[in-house]
Design an enzyme around this catalytic site. Structure first.
Site, mmCIF file in Angstrom:
data_model
loop_
_atom_site.group_PDB
_atom_site.id
_atom_site.type_symbol
_atom_site.label_atom_id
_atom_site.label_comp_id
_atom_site.label_asym_id
_atom_site.label_seq_id
_atom_site.Cartn_x
_atom_site.Cartn_y
_atom_site.Cartn_z
ATOM 1 N N LYS A 173 0.855 -1.192 0.000
ATOM 2 C CA LYS A 173 0.000 0.000 0.000
ATOM 3 C C LYS A 173 0.891 1.242 0.000
ATOM 4 O O LYS A 173 1.411 1.667 1.022
ATOM 5 C CB LYS A 173 -0.909 0.033 1.234
ATOM 6 C CG LYS A 173 -2.006 1.068 1.075
ATOM 7 C CD LYS A 173 -2.093 1.921 2.270
ATOM 8 C CE LYS A 173 -1.784 3.313 2.423
ATOM 9 N NZ LYS A 173 -1.866 4.318 1.465
ATOM 10 N N GLU A 176 -1.011 7.371 -0.813
ATOM 11 C CA GLU A 176 -2.063 7.753 -1.768
ATOM 12 C C GLU A 176 -1.636 8.937 -2.636
ATOM 13 O O GLU A 176 -2.223 9.188 -3.681
ATOM 14 C CB GLU A 176 -3.365 8.069 -1.021
ATOM 15 C CG GLU A 176 -3.293 9.179 0.025
ATOM 16 C CD GLU A 176 -2.806 8.665 1.389
ATOM 17 O OE1 GLU A 176 -2.050 7.683 1.438
ATOM 18 O OE2 GLU A 176 -3.181 9.290 2.401
ATOM 19 N N GLY A 226 6.762 5.723 7.862
ATOM 20 C CA GLY A 226 5.943 6.929 7.853
ATOM 21 C C GLY A 226 6.057 7.665 9.165
ATOM 22 O O GLY A 226 7.060 7.543 9.887
ATOM 23 N N GLY A 227 5.030 8.415 9.490
ATOM 24 C CA GLY A 227 5.065 9.290 10.650
ATOM 25 C C GLY A 227 4.874 8.551 11.975
ATOM 26 O O GLY A 227 4.298 7.458 12.017
ATOM 27 N N GLU A 229 2.962 9.200 14.637
ATOM 28 C CA GLU A 229 1.594 8.978 15.127
ATOM 29 C C GLU A 229 0.927 7.830 14.371
ATOM 30 O O GLU A 229 0.236 7.002 14.965
ATOM 31 C CB GLU A 229 0.762 10.274 15.021
ATOM 32 C CG GLU A 229 1.242 11.369 15.967
ATOM 33 C CD GLU A 229 1.452 10.870 17.411
ATOM 34 O OE1 GLU A 229 0.582 10.144 17.923
ATOM 35 O OE2 GLU A 229 2.494 11.204 18.014
ATOM 36 N N THR A 230 1.158 7.756 13.059
ATOM 37 C CA THR A 230 0.596 6.639 12.289
ATOM 38 C C THR A 230 1.235 5.333 12.757
ATOM 39 O O THR A 230 0.555 4.312 12.896
ATOM 40 C CB THR A 230 0.856 6.825 10.776
ATOM 41 O OG1 THR A 230 0.555 8.163 10.413
ATOM 42 C CG2 THR A 230 0.003 5.878 9.954
ATOM 43 N N GLY A 231 2.530 5.366 13.013
ATOM 44 C CA GLY A 231 3.226 4.167 13.482
ATOM 45 C C GLY A 231 2.631 3.643 14.783
ATOM 46 O O GLY A 231 2.464 2.439 14.965
ATOM 47 N N GLU A 248 9.566 2.127 10.609
ATOM 48 C CA GLU A 248 10.613 3.100 10.264
ATOM 49 C C GLU A 248 9.966 4.470 10.351
ATOM 50 O O GLU A 248 9.194 4.855 9.466
ATOM 51 C CB GLU A 248 11.129 2.860 8.834
ATOM 52 C CG GLU A 248 11.885 1.579 8.643
ATOM 53 C CD GLU A 248 13.261 1.598 9.302
ATOM 54 O OE1 GLU A 248 13.744 2.676 9.683
ATOM 55 O OE2 GLU A 248 13.831 0.510 9.441
ATOM 56 N N CYS A 282 13.660 11.551 6.188
ATOM 57 C CA CYS A 282 13.539 11.137 7.593
ATOM 58 C C CYS A 282 14.814 11.410 8.366
ATOM 59 O O CYS A 282 14.795 11.725 9.552
ATOM 60 C CB CYS A 282 13.196 9.658 7.659
ATOM 61 S SG CYS A 282 14.346 8.621 6.749
ATOM 62 N N GLU A 383 9.851 17.130 14.411
ATOM 63 C CA GLU A 383 10.257 17.031 13.011
ATOM 64 C C GLU A 383 9.342 17.954 12.193
ATOM 65 O O GLU A 383 8.121 17.796 12.234
ATOM 66 C CB GLU A 383 10.048 15.570 12.597
ATOM 67 C CG GLU A 383 10.464 15.227 11.200
ATOM 68 C CD GLU A 383 10.015 13.809 10.807
ATOM 69 O OE1 GLU A 383 8.848 13.453 11.090
ATOM 70 O OE2 GLU A 383 10.817 13.080 10.221
HETATM 71 N N1 LIG Z 1 12.705 6.006 9.147
HETATM 72 C C1 LIG Z 1 12.654 6.013 7.827
HETATM 73 O O1 LIG Z 1 13.402 5.309 7.153
HETATM 74 C C2 LIG Z 1 11.662 6.904 7.123
HETATM 75 C C3 LIG Z 1 11.707 7.008 5.734
HETATM 76 C C4 LIG Z 1 10.799 7.834 5.090
HETATM 77 C C5 LIG Z 1 9.859 8.554 5.807
HETATM 78 N N2 LIG Z 1 9.828 8.451 7.149
HETATM 79 C C6 LIG Z 1 8.853 9.270 7.923
HETATM 80 O O2 LIG Z 1 7.609 9.334 7.244
HETATM 81 C C7 LIG Z 1 6.922 10.535 7.580
HETATM 82 C C8 LIG Z 1 6.382 11.189 6.332
HETATM 83 O O3 LIG Z 1 5.666 10.293 5.569
HETATM 84 P P1 LIG Z 1 4.066 10.360 5.459
HETATM 85 O O4 LIG Z 1 3.571 11.750 5.665
HETATM 86 O O5 LIG Z 1 3.679 9.647 4.208
HETATM 87 O O6 LIG Z 1 3.640 9.514 6.722
HETATM 88 P P2 LIG Z 1 2.206 9.004 7.106
HETATM 89 O O7 LIG Z 1 2.368 8.319 8.391
HETATM 90 O O8 LIG Z 1 1.200 10.087 7.000
HETATM 91 O O9 LIG Z 1 1.819 7.973 5.952
HETATM 92 C C9 LIG Z 1 2.637 6.878 5.632
HETATM 93 C C10 LIG Z 1 1.781 5.778 5.034
HETATM 94 O O10 LIG Z 1 0.875 5.317 6.032
HETATM 95 C C11 LIG Z 1 -0.439 5.300 5.512
HETATM 96 N N3 LIG Z 1 -1.385 5.442 6.629
HETATM 97 C C12 LIG Z 1 -1.897 6.579 7.150
HETATM 98 N N4 LIG Z 1 -2.749 6.281 8.167
HETATM 99 C C13 LIG Z 1 -2.755 4.933 8.289
HETATM 100 C C14 LIG Z 1 -3.425 4.024 9.162
HETATM 101 N N5 LIG Z 1 -4.257 4.433 10.115
HETATM 102 N N6 LIG Z 1 -3.183 2.704 9.018
HETATM 103 C C15 LIG Z 1 -2.333 2.251 8.073
HETATM 104 N N7 LIG Z 1 -1.688 3.072 7.199
HETATM 105 C C16 LIG Z 1 -1.888 4.403 7.318
HETATM 106 C C17 LIG Z 1 -0.444 6.427 4.503
HETATM 107 O O11 LIG Z 1 -1.523 6.295 3.612
HETATM 108 C C18 LIG Z 1 0.933 6.227 3.859
HETATM 109 O O12 LIG Z 1 0.862 5.198 2.908
HETATM 110 C C19 LIG Z 1 7.938 11.383 8.277
HETATM 111 O O13 LIG Z 1 7.686 11.381 9.661
HETATM 112 C C20 LIG Z 1 9.263 10.690 7.987
HETATM 113 O O14 LIG Z 1 10.254 10.927 8.935
HETATM 114 C C21 LIG Z 1 10.695 7.643 7.826
HETATM 115 C C1 LIG Z 2 15.821 6.520 4.255
HETATM 116 N N1 LIG Z 2 15.923 7.576 3.246
HETATM 117 C C2 LIG Z 2 17.031 8.455 3.596
HETATM 118 C C3 LIG Z 2 16.148 6.992 1.945
HETATM 119 C C4 LIG Z 2 14.696 8.319 3.129
HETATM 120 C C5 LIG Z 2 14.172 8.863 4.352
HETATM 121 O O1 LIG Z 2 13.246 9.639 4.314
#
Ligand SMILES: NC(=O)c1ccc[n+]([C@@H]2O[C@H](COP(=O)([O-])OP(=O)(O)OC[C@H]3O[C@@H](n4cnc5c(N)ncnc54)[C@H](O)[C@@H]3O)[C@@H](O)[C@H]2O)c1
Ligand SMILES: C[N+](C)(C)CC=O
Length: 489
Positions: A173, A176, A226-227, A229-231, A248, A282, A383
């Protein structure tokens, strides 16, 4: 052509839903894709479940799975231009950067193609001559893979390649906001010969099609990038069925510059650390920490150069970085900047949208530097995920380590000094998954990636990145069975 992939067949969303994808650089229409629902996610999970329990993939020899991954890498190289263009249109990222991302994706598939067949298990010496004891690795099962918009295909490859190498089936997934490179990848997996149902794709919003991947009992593992809070939501949802969870998440990553650093390089990388991809990384070095005696000159130079950074769209050869992903994200960055001002940080540059009329139809924000920050301010800990640098000052090695570790996050950080002993001491004390010394940002498929503390759980890339997708089984074989008479009789 429909965009949801279930059991090897492309189909539309069950309820006919569609979503427009617009380029963040200028708002132009990139395309329209199917917008799935929970029902579509359930269909994809069922397909992956059957492919795992009834299909050949989990028992295909690991070397053959590796061969398939190598073919995917070849196909990605063939289609590099098309994939990079799709990524740039969805993200607004410069085309040259998307090309580098595709190269990195190729490297990830090649790495897991190589290691797929290595480490097949081991024989254990039990001390019992009549027992043959083996440790074997098996796939975990059905994997739900949820990815973000900032490095759409790269973050996807960190999950898909090891998941397939280990013999799992999956439902992907993507965000979007950036679905197109995932669609292209699915086509390439089929072209490379992946059996139907092994890799499935659902498109749509997180709560609708992402949430089922963390709740459904047929899913054995959910891997999320992802973020924070979602995690947390995903981890809580996965608890109901005790799924394996890999997270992650974000970082507010300290970039620590000592007075004995190679200053010209440290200034240069201080800019790359935070302003690459307009801070939507990230591991962005969004927390610059400079030793007191170097601080003023160093920050002046960072500000001078930040003011010269050229913004522009994916196909603007003069641009050095691009837009933010969406209007909502631009608003989040603006709110963060307002908070920094409110909390007493000194705005040295940026802090606004650009006034260039060519950029008004995109979600651009000027590179922004705040000085006189400290750990009492919320913005130092949060962040922004935008082009915003907060600068702190420190006096001693101990103080640098203490300030850097004063965070609930622990994804990455860097140390700049020409003193090798100090560099190693500080790197060893930082509570982060990656520490760069006299560098910033590089990552390679051979080296593990992931966060300490609330930056995540588990590791991607490297051997540990494969282990996330493998179960470990102990097989004990008594080759000379005889009654034990524990209970007499
Ligand atoms: N640690 C890493 O390697 C890494 C890499 C890239 C991004 N990130 C982090 O990602 C964040 C930005 O990405 P974003 O805005 O797409 O994050 P996000 O958490 O908003 O969304 C990430 C994914 O989760 C999905 N999602 C949202 N709500 C959900 C739910 N309730 N259940 C399941 N899936 C859900 C979204 O549709 C999307 O596909 C930043 O905080 C960034 O630091 C971390
Ligand atoms: C892990 N990296 C650096 C590729 C993307 C992070 O957002």
């Amino acid at each position: 052509m429909p965009d949801i992939l279930v059991d090897g067949g492309w189909r539309s969303a069950r309820n006919g839903g569609r979503r427009e994808i617009r380029c963040p650089a200028d708002g132009s229409l990139v395309g329209e894709v199917d917008e799935g629902t929970a029902e579509d996610a359930a269909d994809a999970i069922e397909s992956a479940w059957r492919a795992f329990h009834e299909g050949p993939w989990p028992t295909v020899p690991a070397s053959e799975r590796g061969d398939l991954l190598a073919r995917v890498a070849d196909l990605l190289e063939r289609d590099r231009a098309e994939v990079a263009r799709a990524e740039s249109l969805d993200t607004g990222k410069r085309l040259v950067e998307s090309g580098y991302d595709v190269d990195d994706v190729v490297g990830v598939f090649r790495y897991y193609a190589r290691v797929a067949a290595e480490d097949a298990g081991r024989v254990v010496d039990t001390g019992r001559p009549d027992v043959v004891s083996r440790i074997v690795h098996e796939p975990v099962g059905v994997c739900g893979l949820i990815t973000p918009w900032n490095y759409p295909l790269l973050q996807t490859s960190w999950k898909v390649a090891p998941a397939l190498a280990a013999g799992n089936t999956l439902v992907l997934k993507p965000s979007e906001l950036t679905p197109h490179s995932a669609i292209l990848l699915m086509r390439l997996l089929a072209e490379a010969g992946l059996p139907d149902g092994v890799a499935n794709l659902v498109l749509g919003a997180g709560p609708q099609v992402g949430a089922p991947l963390s709740e459904d009992p047929r899913v054995d593992l959910v891997s999320f990038t992802g973020g924070l809070e979602t995690g947390k939501r995903i981890m809580a949802a996965a608890a109901g069925t005790v799924k394996r969870v890999a997270l992650e998440l974000g970082g507010k990553n300290p970039n620590i510059v000592f007075a004995d650093a190679h200053v010209e390089s440290a200034v240069d990388f201080a800019l790359t650390a935070v302003f690459l991809h307009s801070g939507q990384v990230c591991s962005a070095g969004a927390r610059l920490m400079v030793e007191d005696s170097l601080h003023d000159d160093f920050v002046d130079e960072v500000v001078r150069r930040a003011e010269q950074i050229r913004l522009g769209g994916p196909f603007d050869d003069k641009a050095e970085t691009g837009p933010l992903i969406s209007a909502a994200h631009l608003k989040k960055v603006e709110d963060y900047v307002a908070d920094a001002v409110e909390q007493g940080a000194w705005l040295r540059c940026g802090g606004a949208r650009p006034d260039d009329p060519d950029l008004t139809s995109g979600f651009y924000y000027l590179p922004t530097v705040f000085d006189r920050c400290d750990t009492s301010m919320g913005v130092v800990h949060e962040e922004s995920f935008g082009p915003v640098l907060t600068v702190e000052r420190f006096r001693t090695e101990d103080e640098a380590v203490a300030i850097a570790n004063d965070s609930v996050l622990g994804l990455a950080g860097a140390v700049w000094t020409e003193n090798a002993g100090k560099a190693q001491r500080v790197a060893g004390r930082l509570r982060m998954g990656t520490v760069w010394i006299n560098d910033y940002h590089p990552y390679v498929p051979q080296a593990e990636w992931g966060g300490y503390k609330q930056s995540g759980i588990g590791r991607e890339l490297g051997r540990a990145g494969l282990d996330e997708y493998r179960e470990t089984k102990h097989i004990w074989h008594n080759v000379r069975p005889a009654p034990q008479r524990w209970f007499g009789g």
